[in-house]
Design an enzyme around this catalytic site. Structure first.
Site, short mmCIF file in Angstrom:
data_model
loop_
_atom_site.label_atom_id
_atom_site.label_comp_id
_atom_site.label_asym_id
_atom_site.label_seq_id
_atom_site.Cartn_x
_atom_site.Cartn_y
_atom_site.Cartn_z
N GLY A 1 2.26 1.86 10.89
CA GLY A 1 3.18 2.99 10.77
C GLY A 1 3.89 3.35 12.07
O GLY A 1 4.53 4.39 12.17
N GLU B 1 -5.39 -5.45 10.29
CA GLU B 1 -4.36 -4.43 10.53
C GLU B 1 -4.69 -3.69 11.82
O GLU B 1 -5.49 -2.74 11.79
CB GLU B 1 -4.33 -3.43 9.37
CG GLU B 1 -4.00 -4.03 8.03
CD GLU B 1 -3.42 -2.99 7.07
OE1 GLU B 1 -2.28 -3.19 6.64
OE2 GLU B 1 -4.09 -1.99 6.78
N GLU C 1 -6.76 4.09 7.92
CA GLU C 1 -6.57 5.54 7.72
C GLU C 1 -7.82 6.17 7.13
O GLU C 1 -8.13 7.33 7.41
CB GLU C 1 -5.32 5.78 6.86
CG GLU C 1 -4.06 5.58 7.69
CD GLU C 1 -2.89 4.98 6.95
OE1 GLU C 1 -2.85 5.01 5.72
OE2 GLU C 1 -2.00 4.45 7.65
N HIS D 1 -9.67 0.58 4.96
CA HIS D 1 -8.36 0.79 5.58
C HIS D 1 -8.49 1.71 6.80
O HIS D 1 -9.29 2.65 6.79
CB HIS D 1 -7.37 1.39 4.57
CG HIS D 1 -5.97 1.38 5.08
ND1 HIS D 1 -5.50 2.36 5.91
CD2 HIS D 1 -4.97 0.47 4.94
CE1 HIS D 1 -4.24 2.06 6.24
NE2 HIS D 1 -3.91 0.92 5.67
N SER E 1 3.30 -2.57 10.50
CA SER E 1 4.73 -2.63 10.75
C SER E 1 5.37 -3.98 10.37
O SER E 1 6.27 -4.46 11.07
CB SER E 1 5.05 -2.26 12.20
OG SER E 1 4.67 -0.91 12.44
N LYS F 1 0.06 4.25 0.01
CA LYS F 1 -0.53 5.40 0.74
C LYS F 1 -0.25 6.68 -0.06
O LYS F 1 -0.40 6.67 -1.28
CB LYS F 1 0.00 5.44 2.17
CG LYS F 1 -0.21 4.10 2.89
CD LYS F 1 0.02 4.14 4.35
CE LYS F 1 -0.25 2.76 4.94
NZ LYS F 1 -0.14 2.73 6.40
N ASN G 1 0.87 -1.18 0.00
CA ASN G 1 0.00 0.00 0.00
C ASN G 1 0.90 1.23 0.00
O ASN G 1 1.57 1.51 0.99
CB ASN G 1 -0.89 -0.05 1.25
CG ASN G 1 -1.79 1.17 1.38
OD1 ASN G 1 -1.79 2.04 0.51
ND2 ASN G 1 -2.55 1.22 2.47
P1 13P Z 1 2.85 0.00 7.80
O1 13P Z 1 3.44 -1.19 7.14
O2 13P Z 1 3.53 1.29 7.45
O3 13P Z 1 2.68 -0.19 9.26
O4 13P Z 1 1.37 0.18 7.20
C1 13P Z 1 0.53 -0.91 7.17
C2 13P Z 1 -0.67 -0.57 6.37
O5 13P Z 1 -1.46 0.27 6.76
C3 13P Z 1 -0.84 -1.25 5.09
O6 13P Z 1 -2.10 -1.00 4.56
#
Ligand code: 13P
Length: 236
Positions: free
Chosen positions: A166, A160, A93, A91, A196, A9, A7
């Site tokens: 993150g 997740e 976020e 997701h 992570s 982002k 992803n």
């Molecule tokens: P990280 O790998 O940066 O923790 O993000 C995970 C994520 O949100 C993947 O969609």
């Protein structure tokens, strides 16, 4: 066979995405790697990329519409231009930073399901819920399935935990196995872990019972690292 998804982002440009896709494609082809690999670039970087059949480009988000007046959003018409048929929905976020409600998420899910999209549907609990224990965590996660047809044939799930995204704090193997086995006992679909995941823990995580692959943010944005991630999970 592991499913490995990146992803992006809000990272990479149109240009750097194109070279990323090309590099991953060449890597999969020249090493005859058959893992199922997904890349979710930003919507401005989507394109009609020529790829091997096990490399799929998807959208991080789109609105539940073909087209129309929804300023700042894209619809299925914009995805059709690049033959995109894969989307991330739910997701954390989008839920927690951008304020998407379960109702909106369910509407989006139904819309893209109707169009036959492969949906990677994300669920996961925030820290304050995790701290109340497994039972409450599962209750919270199950609420995120309200309005979602979990029998949909083109569904992949991704657990997740919000506190692991993150932050550099990966969930423990014990956390992951417990939540995964509970979800799997209710919903028989491929289930990825995200939060992570790193070059040096992806293999161990993907080898856990009930883990079918990984959805990776930060550690996947450097193409050399992402290739290493694919390489280290290719036989799982
Ligand atoms: P990280 O790998 O940066 O923790 O993000 C995970 C994520 O949100 C993947 O969609």
């Amino acid at each position: 066979m592991s499913i490995i998804a990146s992803n992006f982002k809000t990272n990479h440009t149109r240009k750097s995405t194109a070279s990323f896709v090309q590099e991953v494609n060449i890597f999969l082809e020249s090493n005859e790697i058959s893992s199922e690999v997904y890349l979710f670039p930003s919507s401005t970087s989507l394109n009609s990329f020529q790829t091997v059949s096990n490399l799929t480009l998807g959208a991080q988000n789109a609105y539940a519409t073909q087209n129309g007046s929804f300023t700042g959003e894209i619809g299925s018409l914009q995805l059709d231009e690049f033959s995109i048929k894969t989307i991330l929905i739910g997701h954390s976020e989008r839920r927690h930073v951008l304020g998407e409600s379960q109702e909106e998420i369910a509407k989006k899910y139904a819309f893209y399901k109707e169009l036959g999209y492969k949906i990677i549907y994300c669920i996961g609990e925030p820290l304050e819920v995790k701290e109340t224990g497994l039972e409450k965590t599962l209750e919270y996660v199950y609420e995120q399935f309200v309005g979602i047809d979990t029998n949909y044939e083109n569904l992949i799930l991704a657990y997740e935990p919000v506190w692991a995204i993150g932050t550099g704090v990966t969930a423990t193997n014990d956390d992951i196995t417990k939540v995964h086995s509970a979800i799997k006992s209710k919903i028989d679909k491929p289930l990825l872990y995200g939060g992570s995941v790193k070059v040096n823990n992806v293999r161990e995580i993907c080898a856990l019972d009930g883990v079918d692959g990984a959805l990776i943010g930060t550690a996947s944005w450097i193409v050399e690292d992402f290739k290493q991630i694919i390489d280290s999970t290719k036989d799982l």
